[in-house]
Design an enzyme around this catalytic site. Structure first.
Site, PDB file in Angstrom:
ATOM      1  N   SER A  88       0.941  -1.211  -0.342  1.00 33.34           N
ATOM      2  CA  SER A  88      -0.133  -0.206  -0.096  1.00 33.34           C
ATOM      3  C   SER A  88       0.838   1.082   0.011  1.00 33.34           C
ATOM      4  CB  SER A  88      -0.487   0.140   1.370  1.00 33.34           C
ATOM      5  OG  SER A  88      -0.656   0.623   2.362  1.00 33.34           O
ATOM      6  N   SER A  90       0.838   3.409   2.206  1.00 39.44           N
ATOM      7  CA  SER A  90       0.560   4.336   3.731  1.00 39.44           C
ATOM      8  C   SER A  90       2.103   4.880   3.468  1.00 39.44           C
ATOM      9  CB  SER A  90       0.084   3.295   4.787  1.00 39.44           C
ATOM     10  OG  SER A  90       0.843   2.849   5.594  1.00 39.44           O
ATOM     11  N   LYS A 145       5.113   0.804   9.459  1.00 37.60           N
ATOM     12  CA  LYS A 145       4.358   2.041  10.080  1.00 37.60           C
ATOM     13  C   LYS A 145       6.358   2.306  10.468  1.00 37.60           C
ATOM     14  CE  LYS A 145       0.660   1.496   8.968  1.00 37.60           C
ATOM     15  NZ  LYS A 145       0.054   1.358   7.812  1.00 37.60           N
ATOM     16  N   SER A 228      -2.709   6.776   5.950  1.00 37.42           N
ATOM     17  CA  SER A 228      -2.288   6.066   6.569  1.00 37.42           C
ATOM     18  C   SER A 228      -3.229   5.422   7.699  1.00 37.42           C
ATOM     19  CB  SER A 228      -0.766   5.748   7.031  1.00 37.42           C
ATOM     20  OG  SER A 228      -0.734   6.001   7.991  1.00 37.42           O
TER      21      SER A 228
END
Length: 269
Positions: A88, A90, A145, A228
Protein backbone atom coordinates in the site's frame (compact mmCIF):
# COMPACT_ATOMS: atom_id res chain seq x y z
CA UNK A 1 -6.96 -16.95 2.06
CA UNK A 2 -3.97 -16.09 4.30
CA UNK A 3 -1.18 -18.61 4.80
CA UNK A 4 1.18 -18.63 7.77
CA UNK A 5 4.38 -19.15 5.80
CA UNK A 6 6.51 -19.31 8.96
CA UNK A 7 4.40 -22.16 10.32
CA UNK A 8 4.47 -24.01 6.99
CA UNK A 9 8.25 -23.64 6.81
CA UNK A 10 8.71 -24.95 10.37
CA UNK A 11 6.48 -27.98 9.69
CA UNK A 12 8.24 -28.81 6.41
CA UNK A 13 11.66 -28.50 8.05
CA UNK A 14 10.57 -30.77 10.91
CA UNK A 15 9.22 -33.43 8.53
CA UNK A 16 12.37 -33.28 6.41
CA UNK A 17 14.47 -33.62 9.57
CA UNK A 18 12.54 -36.75 10.56
CA UNK A 19 13.22 -38.26 7.13
CA UNK A 20 16.91 -37.32 7.36
CA UNK A 21 17.28 -38.87 10.84
CA UNK A 22 15.38 -42.02 9.80
CA UNK A 23 17.71 -42.44 6.82
CA UNK A 24 20.82 -41.96 8.97
CA UNK A 25 19.70 -44.22 11.82
CA UNK A 26 17.86 -47.00 10.07
CA UNK A 27 18.12 -47.07 6.29
CA UNK A 28 21.82 -46.23 5.80
CA UNK A 29 22.89 -49.16 8.02
CA UNK A 30 20.52 -51.53 6.26
CA UNK A 31 21.96 -50.54 2.85
CA UNK A 32 25.51 -51.15 4.03
CA UNK A 33 24.50 -54.53 5.50
CA UNK A 34 22.93 -55.63 2.20
CA UNK A 35 26.01 -54.65 0.22
CA UNK A 36 28.35 -56.35 2.71
CA UNK A 37 26.27 -59.51 2.62
CA UNK A 38 26.37 -59.56 -1.17
CA UNK A 39 30.13 -59.01 -1.20
CA UNK A 40 30.59 -61.76 1.37
CA UNK A 41 28.72 -64.19 -0.86
CA UNK A 42 31.73 -64.07 -3.14
CA UNK A 43 32.64 -62.51 -6.45
CA UNK A 44 32.38 -59.05 -7.80
CA UNK A 45 28.95 -57.48 -7.55
CA UNK A 46 27.52 -56.40 -10.93
CA UNK A 47 26.89 -52.70 -11.22
CA UNK A 48 23.16 -53.20 -11.71
CA UNK A 49 22.96 -55.33 -8.58
CA UNK A 50 24.99 -52.81 -6.59
CA UNK A 51 22.68 -50.05 -7.74
CA UNK A 52 19.66 -52.11 -6.72
CA UNK A 53 21.15 -52.82 -3.27
CA UNK A 54 21.96 -49.13 -2.79
CA UNK A 55 18.53 -47.96 -3.87
CA UNK A 56 16.95 -45.53 -1.40
CA UNK A 57 13.35 -44.84 -0.44
CA UNK A 58 12.13 -42.01 -2.69
CA UNK A 59 10.34 -40.02 0.00
CA UNK A 60 13.18 -40.38 2.49
CA UNK A 61 15.73 -39.43 -0.18
CA UNK A 62 13.70 -36.28 -0.93
CA UNK A 63 13.62 -35.40 2.78
CA UNK A 64 17.36 -35.95 3.07
CA UNK A 65 17.98 -33.65 0.11
CA UNK A 66 15.59 -30.90 1.23
CA UNK A 67 16.44 -30.82 4.94
CA UNK A 68 19.70 -28.78 4.71
CA UNK A 69 18.09 -26.28 2.33
CA UNK A 70 14.95 -25.85 4.46
CA UNK A 71 17.04 -25.53 7.62
CA UNK A 72 19.17 -22.73 6.14
CA UNK A 73 16.07 -20.90 4.87
CA UNK A 74 14.38 -21.28 8.28
CA UNK A 75 17.40 -19.90 10.15
CA UNK A 76 17.88 -16.98 7.75
CA UNK A 77 14.20 -16.05 7.64
CA UNK A 78 13.50 -16.52 11.35
CA UNK A 79 16.60 -14.96 12.89
CA UNK A 80 18.56 -12.94 10.33
CA UNK A 81 16.65 -11.20 7.54
CA UNK A 82 13.26 -11.55 5.85
CA UNK A 83 11.97 -10.02 2.61
CA UNK A 84 8.62 -8.22 2.43
CA UNK A 85 6.68 -6.47 -0.33
CA UNK A 86 5.02 -3.09 0.24
CA UNK A 87 1.31 -3.52 -0.66
CA UNK A 88 0.00 0.00 0.00
CA UNK A 89 0.95 3.66 -0.19
CA UNK A 90 0.79 4.41 3.54
CA UNK A 91 4.58 4.87 3.75
CA UNK A 92 5.00 7.17 0.74
CA UNK A 93 7.29 8.88 -0.11
CA UNK A 94 9.73 6.67 1.86
CA UNK A 95 8.37 3.42 0.40
CA UNK A 96 6.37 2.95 -2.78
CA UNK A 97 3.79 0.32 -3.66
CA UNK A 98 5.75 -2.57 -5.15
CA UNK A 99 8.98 -1.96 -3.22
CA UNK A 100 10.61 -5.13 -1.93
CA UNK A 101 12.30 -4.51 1.39
CA UNK A 102 14.64 -6.37 3.74
CA UNK A 103 13.86 -6.57 7.45
CA UNK A 104 16.46 -7.19 10.14
CA UNK A 105 14.88 -9.90 12.31
CA UNK A 106 17.45 -9.86 15.12
CA UNK A 107 17.78 -6.10 15.65
CA UNK A 108 15.12 -6.06 18.38
CA UNK A 109 16.07 -9.48 19.77
CA UNK A 110 15.92 -13.13 18.72
CA UNK A 111 12.42 -14.57 18.69
CA UNK A 112 11.22 -18.14 18.26
CA UNK A 113 9.62 -18.71 14.83
CA UNK A 114 5.80 -18.91 14.79
CA UNK A 115 5.53 -18.31 18.57
CA UNK A 116 7.28 -14.93 18.43
CA UNK A 117 8.64 -15.36 21.97
CA UNK A 118 11.75 -13.24 22.53
CA UNK A 119 14.57 -15.48 23.80
CA UNK A 120 17.52 -13.06 23.53
CA UNK A 121 16.72 -9.35 24.11
CA UNK A 122 18.80 -6.85 22.14
CA UNK A 123 17.93 -3.32 20.98
CA UNK A 124 14.65 -1.52 21.58
CA UNK A 125 12.86 0.49 18.88
CA UNK A 126 13.93 4.11 18.62
CA UNK A 127 11.91 7.11 17.52
CA UNK A 128 12.05 7.29 13.73
CA UNK A 129 12.68 3.56 13.12
CA UNK A 130 10.70 1.99 10.28
CA UNK A 131 9.35 -1.28 11.66
CA UNK A 132 7.40 -4.30 10.44
CA UNK A 133 4.93 -5.71 12.97
CA UNK A 134 1.90 -7.94 13.19
CA UNK A 135 -1.28 -5.89 13.03
CA UNK A 136 -2.78 -5.96 16.55
CA UNK A 137 -6.33 -6.44 15.25
CA UNK A 138 -5.29 -9.33 12.98
CA UNK A 139 -1.85 -10.82 13.76
CA UNK A 140 -1.88 -12.82 10.52
CA UNK A 141 -1.31 -9.51 8.65
CA UNK A 142 2.02 -7.64 8.63
CA UNK A 143 2.08 -3.83 8.72
CA UNK A 144 4.95 -1.40 8.22
CA UNK A 145 5.02 2.05 9.87
CA UNK A 146 7.40 4.49 11.52
CA UNK A 147 7.87 4.56 15.29
CA UNK A 148 6.72 7.94 16.64
CA UNK A 149 6.02 7.34 20.33
CA UNK A 150 8.04 5.27 22.80
CA UNK A 151 6.77 3.76 26.06
CA UNK A 152 5.78 6.56 28.45
CA UNK A 153 5.63 9.26 25.74
CA UNK A 154 2.75 11.68 25.45
CA UNK A 155 2.06 11.88 21.71
CA UNK A 156 -0.07 14.67 20.29
CA UNK A 157 -1.23 15.33 16.73
CA UNK A 158 -2.45 18.84 16.02
CA UNK A 159 -2.60 20.82 12.74
CA UNK A 160 -0.85 17.84 11.09
CA UNK A 161 2.16 18.25 13.36
CA UNK A 162 3.44 15.58 15.77
CA UNK A 163 4.04 16.64 19.37
CA UNK A 164 6.21 14.52 21.66
CA UNK A 165 5.81 15.32 25.35
CA UNK A 166 4.52 18.76 24.38
CA UNK A 167 7.32 19.53 21.91
CA UNK A 168 6.40 19.97 18.21
CA UNK A 169 8.51 17.90 15.83
CA UNK A 170 9.87 20.20 13.13
CA UNK A 171 8.56 20.11 9.56
CA UNK A 172 9.96 21.98 6.55
CA UNK A 173 8.14 22.38 3.25
CA UNK A 174 10.16 20.90 0.34
CA UNK A 175 7.69 20.90 -2.53
CA UNK A 176 4.05 21.45 -3.51
CA UNK A 177 2.59 18.76 -5.77
CA UNK A 178 1.60 19.76 -8.37
CA UNK A 179 3.10 23.26 -8.12
CA UNK A 180 0.19 25.11 -9.80
CA UNK A 181 -2.66 23.46 -7.89
CA UNK A 182 -1.11 21.60 -4.95
CA UNK A 183 -2.91 18.59 -3.54
CA UNK A 184 0.08 17.20 -1.66
CA UNK A 185 2.85 18.81 0.35
CA UNK A 186 6.23 17.10 0.49
CA UNK A 187 7.70 17.85 3.91
CA UNK A 188 10.93 17.10 5.71
CA UNK A 189 10.17 15.99 9.26
CA UNK A 190 12.50 15.35 12.18
CA UNK A 191 11.56 12.80 14.84
CA UNK A 192 14.19 12.82 17.54
CA UNK A 193 17.47 12.42 15.63
CA UNK A 194 15.88 11.02 12.46
CA UNK A 195 15.03 13.23 9.47
CA UNK A 196 12.77 11.81 6.77
CA UNK A 197 10.22 12.93 4.22
CA UNK A 198 6.45 12.76 4.63
CA UNK A 199 3.38 13.60 2.56
CA UNK A 200 0.59 15.85 3.84
CA UNK A 201 -2.51 16.69 1.87
CA UNK A 202 -4.04 20.17 1.79
CA UNK A 203 -7.36 19.14 3.37
CA UNK A 204 -8.27 20.72 6.72
CA UNK A 205 -6.65 18.97 9.71
CA UNK A 206 -8.53 16.51 11.86
CA UNK A 207 -9.52 17.30 15.41
CA UNK A 208 -6.45 17.45 17.74
CA UNK A 209 -5.80 14.30 19.74
CA UNK A 210 -3.33 13.06 22.32
CA UNK A 211 -2.26 9.61 23.51
CA UNK A 212 -0.03 8.29 26.32
CA UNK A 213 1.99 5.27 25.20
CA UNK A 214 1.79 2.34 27.69
CA UNK A 215 4.88 0.47 28.84
CA UNK A 216 6.02 -2.22 26.42
CA UNK A 217 4.11 -0.65 23.50
CA UNK A 218 4.76 1.81 20.67
CA UNK A 219 2.87 4.50 18.77
CA UNK A 220 3.39 4.23 15.00
CA UNK A 221 2.37 6.34 12.02
CA UNK A 222 2.69 6.13 8.24
CA UNK A 223 4.74 8.73 6.37
CA UNK A 224 1.77 9.34 4.08
CA UNK A 225 0.08 11.06 7.00
CA UNK A 226 -3.41 11.60 5.59
CA UNK A 227 -3.56 8.16 3.96
CA UNK A 228 -2.38 5.78 6.66
CA UNK A 229 -4.24 3.39 8.93
CA UNK A 230 -2.06 3.61 12.04
CA UNK A 231 -1.97 4.11 15.82
CA UNK A 232 -4.15 7.21 15.56
CA UNK A 233 -7.07 4.93 14.67
CA UNK A 234 -6.44 1.50 16.24
CA UNK A 235 -4.01 2.04 19.11
CA UNK A 236 -0.54 0.86 20.07
CA UNK A 237 1.82 -1.91 18.93
CA UNK A 238 2.90 -4.31 21.72
CA UNK A 239 6.57 -5.26 21.74
CA UNK A 240 5.71 -8.95 21.23
CA UNK A 241 4.16 -8.14 17.84
CA UNK A 242 7.34 -6.55 16.42
CA UNK A 243 8.82 -8.49 13.50
CA UNK A 244 11.94 -6.41 12.83
CA UNK A 245 13.50 -3.21 11.57
CA UNK A 246 13.24 -2.39 7.84
CA UNK A 247 16.64 -1.34 6.55
CA UNK A 248 16.81 -1.57 2.75
CA UNK A 249 14.86 -1.60 -0.51
CA UNK A 250 16.40 -4.21 -2.82
CA UNK A 251 13.92 -4.28 -5.71
CA UNK A 252 10.83 -2.56 -7.08
CA UNK A 253 8.23 -4.56 -9.00
CA UNK A 254 5.14 -2.61 -9.97
CA UNK A 255 3.10 -5.57 -11.18
CA UNK A 256 2.98 -8.94 -12.85
CA UNK A 257 3.18 -7.50 -16.37
CA UNK A 258 6.22 -5.33 -15.66
CA UNK A 259 9.89 -6.16 -15.20
CA UNK A 260 11.55 -5.98 -11.78
CA UNK A 261 13.54 -2.77 -11.32
CA UNK A 262 16.85 -2.82 -9.43
CA UNK A 263 17.81 0.80 -10.17
CA UNK A 264 16.43 2.19 -6.90
CA UNK A 265 18.25 0.01 -4.37
CA UNK A 266 18.63 2.08 -1.19
CA UNK A 267 18.72 2.10 2.57
CA UNK A 268 15.60 3.11 4.49
CA UNK A 269 15.69 6.21 6.70
Amino acid sequence: MDFDFALILVVLTFLAALGWVYDRVALAGARKARISAAQGAGGEIPEATLEQLSKENGVVDLCRSLFPVLLVVLILRSFIVEPFQIPSGSMKPTLKIGDFILVNKWHYGFRLPVLGTKVIPMNTPQRGDVVVFKYPNDPSVNYIKRVVGLPGDRVGYQNKTVYINGQPQSQTLLEQLPPQNPQLLLMDETLGDVSHQIYRDVAPPRRPAEWVVPEGQYFVMGDNRDNSNDSRFWGFVPDELLVGKAFAVWMHWQGFFTLPDFSDVRTIH
